[in-house]
Write an enzyme that holds these catalytic residues in place. Structure first.
Site, PDB file in Angstrom:
ATOM      1  N   GLU A 176       0.889  -1.164   0.000  1.00  0.00           N
ATOM      2  CA  GLU A 176       0.000   0.000   0.000  1.00  0.00           C
ATOM      3  C   GLU A 176       0.920   1.205   0.000  1.00  0.00           C
ATOM      4  O   GLU A 176       1.736   1.379   0.897  1.00  0.00           O
ATOM      5  CB  GLU A 176      -0.909  -0.028   1.239  1.00  0.00           C
ATOM      6  CG  GLU A 176      -2.075   0.938   1.137  1.00  0.00           C
ATOM      7  CD  GLU A 176      -1.797   2.264   1.806  1.00  0.00           C
ATOM      8  OE1 GLU A 176      -1.638   3.265   1.064  1.00  0.00           O
ATOM      9  OE2 GLU A 176      -1.713   2.309   3.034  1.00  0.00           O
ATOM     10  N   CYS A 178      -1.815   8.599   3.793  1.00  0.00           N
ATOM     11  CA  CYS A 178      -1.830   8.250   2.372  1.00  0.00           C
ATOM     12  C   CYS A 178      -3.202   8.509   1.768  1.00  0.00           C
ATOM     13  O   CYS A 178      -3.335   8.653   0.558  1.00  0.00           O
ATOM     14  CB  CYS A 178      -1.402   6.800   2.165  1.00  0.00           C
ATOM     15  SG  CYS A 178      -2.209   5.636   3.258  1.00  0.00           S
TER      16      CYS A 178
END
Length: 542
Positions: free
Chosen positions: A293, A327
């Protein structure tokens, strides 16, 4: 050996404490913060249950007070990384053969230790070393981490319960074996929960782990290891090393027993790791599993039917909580022209009311960015925007690193929808807004989809259901997590499985059974009850 099919405790999301003024819980966290802030601790790395120090160390300072020392951590050498790998391999057989309910009990206990006696400590550590507010620390280091542990135990049982059909002639069953060899967890600074979850979720399934946390998260990583040890994770199952990431990674990836990478971090680093694994593929005993990720350039689109106050609130919360260092943080917005005036007024008013400073002061909504390198990078983007004829800074734009790495929440308005802050990941408290004409909604959706290499999170705000449906379809490939009438942050374990594609990762959805399935190697066993004794089939007869 298991002697029954056991039901694990029902997984429920940990309630987020409000920490309102005068509350006992708030006082407990701040007391832990002050005690830890005024202490100076040594943080060893951990191999085979042993705390190891070396002659080489690095000091730890809070980003919001970078001249203040709270401790130091010790740097591993190459021999230590090899010892960590050997320790994993030595522990693997016994750990893999431990009944699943025994492994699950360990991590269920870890969840309750964080929910109880470790809660204030792990929150305070996250506030100190990662400069999170008390609220952001609570939803991360406590609640999300607890949720990962609880729900992953439930997902593990769901995996083991997933069995094929059988008949009266034969019995089919699947064993969900751990991967051969050992796995490698590389974790980021920005979420204590992610740092703990990546090694833990793999270990739950019988894997053994070499864990390399971010240098900027080691202070709270120590609390994670304290919890794991008290919960009963056996020696050698999770070995933690600190130091030179290139040396550690090169040593890990050169081992023929390497069998998987669980990564959260930058896109460029992930691509480099993938390339290195590919270059070493002939050396491995098995094809490694790779889960990552990575980055994001997350968006908010506001249709002309959107409520302006809801839009401005989504931008403020989505872009500036934890200084934009998520993020999933919103960093580019596309706002319809007819609502722009009111949204702009709201944003300027709201940002003027935001207080910035140490997380020890609970009046502060914004604190410091993680380190000087990040500060300098973000400041450069702001300076460039100040001098560009296509951009205007309507709020914020100031910064100061004399005491801590403080950058004001900053809003850039651009005439150029391809301006660099509309497509480059900044990872800081900077939002760039492009205002589009009301009748250019369709073209703007195409622009959103085509502007960024990332595809992590995004949001549409509208009251027009046709517009919502159109955006949901048009933006299906540019956000792995898509939000309707909400900010694009705050995924909850068990409710919104998290992950994106394109440059944002492999989209294996942390917080769901999908991620855990990556860390098993299924073996099908077919047992025939009456074995044939003649090779001839009926069709062979006259």
């Amino acid at each position: 050996m298991s002697k029954g099919f056991f039901k694990v405790p029902l997984a429920i999301n940990e309630p987020v404490r409000a920490y309102e003024p005068g509350s006992k819980h708030r006082e407990e966290v701040l007391e832990s913060y002050n005690e830890m802030f005024n202490s100076n601790i040594d943080i060893p790395f951990y191999i085979n249950g042993k705390s190891i120090t070396t002659d080489n160390h690095q000091l730890i300072s809070p980003p919001h007070d970078h001249k203040h020392i709270v401790g130091k951590y010790f740097i591993a050498e190459k021999k230590h990384v090899k010892q960590a790998i050997s320790g994993c391999l030595a522990a693997r057989e016994e750990w893999a053969n431990l009944p699943w309910e025994q492994r699950s009990a360990i991590f269920s206990k870890a969840a309750e230790l964080i929910a109880g006696p470790y809660r204030s400590k792990i929150n305070a550590a996250t506030m100190i070393a990662q400069s999170k507010t008390i609220h952001q620390a609570e939803i991360d280091a406590s609640c999300e981490f607890i949720d990962f542990l609880r729900f992953n135990v439930q997902f593990v049982t769901d995996i083991y319960n997933n069995q094929p059909e059988s008949t009266s002639d034969y019995w089919n069953r699947v064993e969900y074996r751990p991967l051969e060899g050992f796995v490698y967890a590389v974790t980021p600074f920005n979420f204590t929960a992610i740092a703990g979850n990546l090694p833990a979720c793999m270990a739950m399934l019988g894997n053994v782990v070499v864990w390399k946390p971010s240098d900027s998260q080691i202070y709270s990583a120590k609390i994670i290891m304290d919890v794991f040890k008290e919960a009963g994770v056996p020696d050698g199952v999770i070995n933690v090393v600190f130091g030179d990431p290139e040396m550690i990674t090169e040593t890990v990836l050169s081992s023929p027993d390497f069998s998987g990478l669980h990564f959260t971090g930058s896109t460029n680093i992930f691509k480099k790791l993938w390339r290195n694994i590919g270059e070493n593929i002939s050396n491995y005993k098995t094809y490694p599993k790779i889960v990552g990720e990575t980055g994001g350039k997350d968006f908010i689109v506001a249709h002309k039917s959107a409520n302006p106050k809801q839009v401005s609130t989504a931008i403020i919360r989505g872009a500036f909580e934890f200084q934009g260092q998520k993020c999933s943080a919103a960093s580019r917005s596309y706002l319809s022209e007819s609502i722009w005036k009111e949204v702009k007024e709201n944003l300027i008013t709201d940002i003027a009311s935001i207080k910035m400073g140490s997380p020890a002061d609970t009046n502060n909504f914004v604190t410091a960015v993680i380190h000087e390198q990040s500060f300098d990078k973000i400041a450069k983007y702001i300076d460039d925007a100040k001098s560009d004829s296509n951009t205007e800074i309507i709020a914020g734009g100031n910064y100061d690193k004399s005491k801590g790495y403080f950058i004001e929440p900053t809003i850039i308005v651009t005439k150029d929808p391809k301006y660099k802050t509309m497509h480059q990941e900044i990872f800081g408290p900077v939002m760039t807004i492009y205002v589009f004409k009301d009748d250019e909604f369709d073209q703007t959706l195409s622009l959103v989809d085509q502007t960024s290499d990332y595809a992590l999170t995004g949001a549409i705000l509208a009251t027009d259901r046709y517009a919502i449906e159109k955006a949901t379809k048009a933006l299906q490939n540019c956000a792995g997590n898509f939000y309707i009438n909400d900010k694009p942050t705050g995924a909850v374990v068990g409710q919104q499985p998290f992950g994106g594609a394109r440059g944002s990762g492999t989209n294996d959805k942390a917080g769901s059974v999908l991620n855990l399935l990556r860390w098993v190697s299924p073996r099908l066993i077919k047992e025939t009850f009456v074995t044939p004794t003649d090779y001839r089939y009926p069709f062979l007869g006259n």
